[in-house]
Write an enzyme that holds these catalytic residues in place. Structure first.
Site, PDB file in Angstrom:
ATOM      1  N   HIS A  25      -7.159   4.376   6.031  1.00 30.44           N
ATOM      2  CA  HIS A  25      -7.069   3.903   4.643  1.00 30.44           C
ATOM      3  C   HIS A  25      -5.607   3.776   4.262  1.00 30.44           C
ATOM      4  O   HIS A  25      -4.729   4.423   4.837  1.00 30.44           O
ATOM      5  CB  HIS A  25      -7.796   4.852   3.680  1.00 30.44           C
ATOM      6  N   CYS A  26      -5.341   2.885   3.301  1.00 23.81           N
ATOM      7  CA  CYS A  26      -3.997   2.746   2.749  1.00 23.81           C
ATOM      8  C   CYS A  26      -4.028   3.220   1.302  1.00 23.81           C
ATOM      9  O   CYS A  26      -4.890   4.027   0.940  1.00 23.81           O
ATOM     10  CB  CYS A  26      -3.504   1.306   2.875  1.00 23.81           C
ATOM     11  N   ALA A  27      -3.153   2.724   0.461  1.00 24.78           N
ATOM     12  CA  ALA A  27      -3.070   3.218  -0.915  1.00 24.78           C
ATOM     13  C   ALA A  27      -4.291   2.862  -1.739  1.00 24.78           C
ATOM     14  O   ALA A  27      -4.625   3.570  -2.691  1.00 24.78           O
ATOM     15  CB  ALA A  27      -1.810   2.668  -1.586  1.00 24.78           C
ATOM     16  N   THR A  28      -4.977   1.760  -1.378  1.00 24.21           N
ATOM     17  CA  THR A  28      -6.081   1.304  -2.214  1.00 24.21           C
ATOM     18  C   THR A  28      -7.370   1.002  -1.455  1.00 24.21           C
ATOM     19  O   THR A  28      -8.419   0.882  -2.063  1.00 24.21           O
ATOM     20  CB  THR A  28      -5.683   0.006  -2.961  1.00 24.21           C
ATOM     21  N   ARG A  29      -7.297   0.870  -0.116  1.00 30.03           N
ATOM     22  CA  ARG A  29      -8.430   0.313   0.626  1.00 30.03           C
ATOM     23  C   ARG A  29      -8.856   1.162   1.814  1.00 30.03           C
ATOM     24  O   ARG A  29      -8.031   1.816   2.449  1.00 30.03           O
ATOM     25  CB  ARG A  29      -8.061  -1.078   1.162  1.00 30.03           C
TER      26      ARG A  29
END
Length: 457
Positions: A25-29
Site C-alpha cells: 500500500h502507499c499513502a492512499t491505495r
C-alpha cells in the site's frame, strides 16, 4: 462498515487470497498484483463504503481508500489473506508491463519517494530560517541560527549519499556500498560545487585534467554512478572466489566505480542535470505564464500514468543547481492538485446526492491537502467532465504562479501543507493562485457537469 469488514470484502471480491500475487500500500491505495484481474468484481468493490475508487495501472489493481485509513485496511487485508507486505517497488516490478517510459518513472519513484521526508524537513527549516532572517527575528551569530542553517542544508549536502543508499537497493546492489560511493562524490577533499567561484582545482589523469569538484546536492551524477556500481558489483561477485569475496569485492567495486564516476560519469551526469535544469529555467523565464498554463493544465493527466513521481528527480536538480536553488515546478503541480479538489466540490454541489457527497467531500479535502488520487480516480474521472474542469483550473492557477514567480524550497508538499515550504516573499501569491485554481475549476466543473447523467437515470 469497519476497516476489517472492508478488507474482507475486498479480498472476497478480487477472487480470494489465491488470486493475490503480491500486495502493498502507499499513502492512499492498496496496490495489488492479481493473477487474474478479470475475475475481480470492480463495481462491487467501488460500492463499498470506505472505497473511493478502483483503477488498474501498470498491471497493478489499485483500490483507493484514503490517507491514514488505508494502513488499517491493509493490515486487516494482509491478515485475512495470510500474506506479508511486499515493498511498493516489488509490487511495481511484478505488475510491470512493457512501457519503457513508465518503467523509468517507476524506478525514479522508488528511489526518490523514500528520500522525500528528509528533503521536506530541510526545506521546511529553510523556509523558517528565511522568514526569521528576512524579518530580522534571529541573530546570525546565534546558536539557533547555525543549528537551523545546518538542518536546512544537510539533506541537500548528503543527497548523493541518500540516493546511493536507496538507489543500490532498487538496482539490486549493496546499499552500504551505494552510500559509501555517495560519500566519495561528496568527500571534503573535493571542492563544494556551491562555493565554486572563477576556478577549481584539477588533477591530471592519463593526460586529461579531472576537476576535483564534489557533487553535493546533485541528482543525475549519483543516479548514473549507483546504477553503474550495481552492474560492477554483479560482475565482481561472479569472478572473485568465494573465499576472497568479502575482502576483495568491496575494494574492487568502490575503486572501479569511484574512478569511473570521477573521470566520466560525474561530469556527464552534471552536464545532463544542468541541461535539464537550465532548459526548464529558459522555458520558465521566456515562456512565462504560457509554460504555467501548459504544465498546470496537463499535470493531472500525467498523474493518471504515474509518471509524475519521477519529477522529484528534476525538482531536486533545480534545488541543487546553485544558479537556480528554487523549486518553481512544485507550485504549478500544487495548483493542479487544488483544482482537482475544486472540481470535486463542484460535483458534490451539482449532484446533491448523499452517496456522491459522502465520496466527494473527503476526496476534495484530500486533494486540497495534496493527495489527489481519491478526487481524480474516485470522482472526477468517473464523471469525466469535472476532470476537464480541474484541468482548466490547474492551467489558470499554474499560469498565475509562474507569472508571479512563486517558488518553493523543497519537494513533496502541495495544497495547504505546501504553504510551509513556499518562499516567504511568495506566500501571498501562492494563496491567490490557490484561490484562482480552486474557483476556476469549481465554476468550470459546475457548468460542464450535468445534474443527472444518462447512466444514472
Amino acid at each position: 462498515m469497519s476497516e476489517k469488514q472492508t478488507a474482507q470484502q475486498i479480498l472476497k471480491l478480487i477472487g480470494g487470497a489465491e488470486n493475490v500475487a503480491s500486495a502493498a500500500h502507499c499513502a492512499t491505495r492498496l496496490r495489488l498484483v492479481l493473477h487474474d484481474t478479470s475475475i475481480a468484481d470492480t463495481k462491487a468493490i467501488e460500492d463499498l463504503d470506505l472505497v473511493k475508487g478502483v483503477f488498474t495501472n501498470n498491471g497493478q489493481y489499485q483500490v483507493i481508500i484514503g490517507t491514514g485509513i488505508v494502513n488499517r485496511v491493509f493490515e486487516a487485508f494482509s491478515q485475512a489473506a495470510g500474506i506479508t507486505e511486499a515493498s511498493t517497488a516489488e509490487v511495481a516490478n511484478m505488475g510491470a508491463r512493457g512501457n519503457p517510459l513508465q518503467a523509468v518513472a517507476r524506478t525514479l519513484s522508488n528511489i526518490f519517494v523514500p528520500i522525500i521526508p528528509a528533503i521536506v524537513a530541510s526545506g521546511l527549516c529553510m523556509g523558517i530560517l528565511g522568514y526569521l532572517t528576512t524579518n530580522k527575528l534571529i541573530d546570525t551569530n546565534n546558536f539557533w541560527y547555525h543549528l537551523l542553517d545546518m538542518v536546512s542544508s544537510s539533506a541537500f549536502i548528503i543527497l548523493p549519499i541518500l540516493i546511493g543508499f536507496v538507489g543500490a537497493k532498487v538496482f539490486g546492489g549493496n546499499p552500504i556500498l551505494g552510500a559509501t560511493l555517495g560519500g566519495i562524490l561528496t568527500h571534503p577533499a573535493l571542492m563544494n560545487a556551491w562555493s565554486i567561484g572563477h576556478g577549481y582545482p584539477t588533477a591530471e589523469v592519463f593526460g586529461f585534467d579531472v576537476g576535483m569538484v564534489g557533487y553535493q546536492g546533485t541528482v543525475f551524477p549519483m543516479l548514473i554512478a549507483v546504477w553503474f556500481m550495481c552492474k560492477v558489483e554483479k560482475v565482481t561477485h561472479k569472478i572473485v572466489p568465494n573465499a576472497l569475496d568479502i575482502i576483495l569485492s568491496p575494494f574492487i567495486i568502490l575503486a572501479v566505480t569511484g574512478f569511473v564516476s570521477m573521470v566520466a560519469i560525474g561530469p556527464f551526469g552534471r552536464l545532463v542535470g544542468d541541461g535539464i535544469s537550465q532548459g526548464l529555467m529558459f522555458l520558465y523565464t521566456h515562456a512565462g505564464p504560457v509554460a504555467g498554463l501548459v504544465f498546470g493544465g496537463t499535470y493531472s493527466m500525467i498523474v493518471i500514468t504515474g509518471i509524475h513521481q519521477s519529477f522529484h528527480a528534476i525538482e531536486l536538480g533545480l534545488l541543487g543547481d546553485p544558479t537556480i536553488a528554487v523549486n518553481f515546478l512544485l507550485p504549478i503541480w500544487s495548483m493542479a492538485n487544488i483544482a482537482q479538489g475544486g472540481a470535486c466540490f463542484a460535483v458534490m454541489f451539482k449532484k446533491r446526492d448523499k452517496k456522491v457527497t459522502a465520496l466527494a467531500l473527503p476526496s476534495a479535502v484530500s486533494a486540497i491537502l495534496g493527495i489527489t488520487e481519491p478526487a481524480i480516480f474516485g470522482v472526477n474521472l468517473r464523471y469525466m467532465k469535472p476532470f476537464i474542469g480541474g484541468l482548466i483550473g490547474g492551467a489558470a492557477g499554474g499560469a498565475y504562479v509562474v507569472w508571479t514567480k512563486v517558488g518553493m524550497t523543497s519537494v513533496g508538499l502541495t495544497g495547504i501543507p505546501g504553504l510551509a515550504i513556499v518562499r516567504s516573499e511568495s506566500i501571498m501569491n501562492y494563496i491567490i493562485g490557490f484561490g484562482i485554481a480552486f474557483i476556476v475549476a469549481f465554476i468550470a466543473s459546475f457548468l460542464l457537469t450535468p445534474k443527472e447523467d444518462k447512466a444514472e437515470a
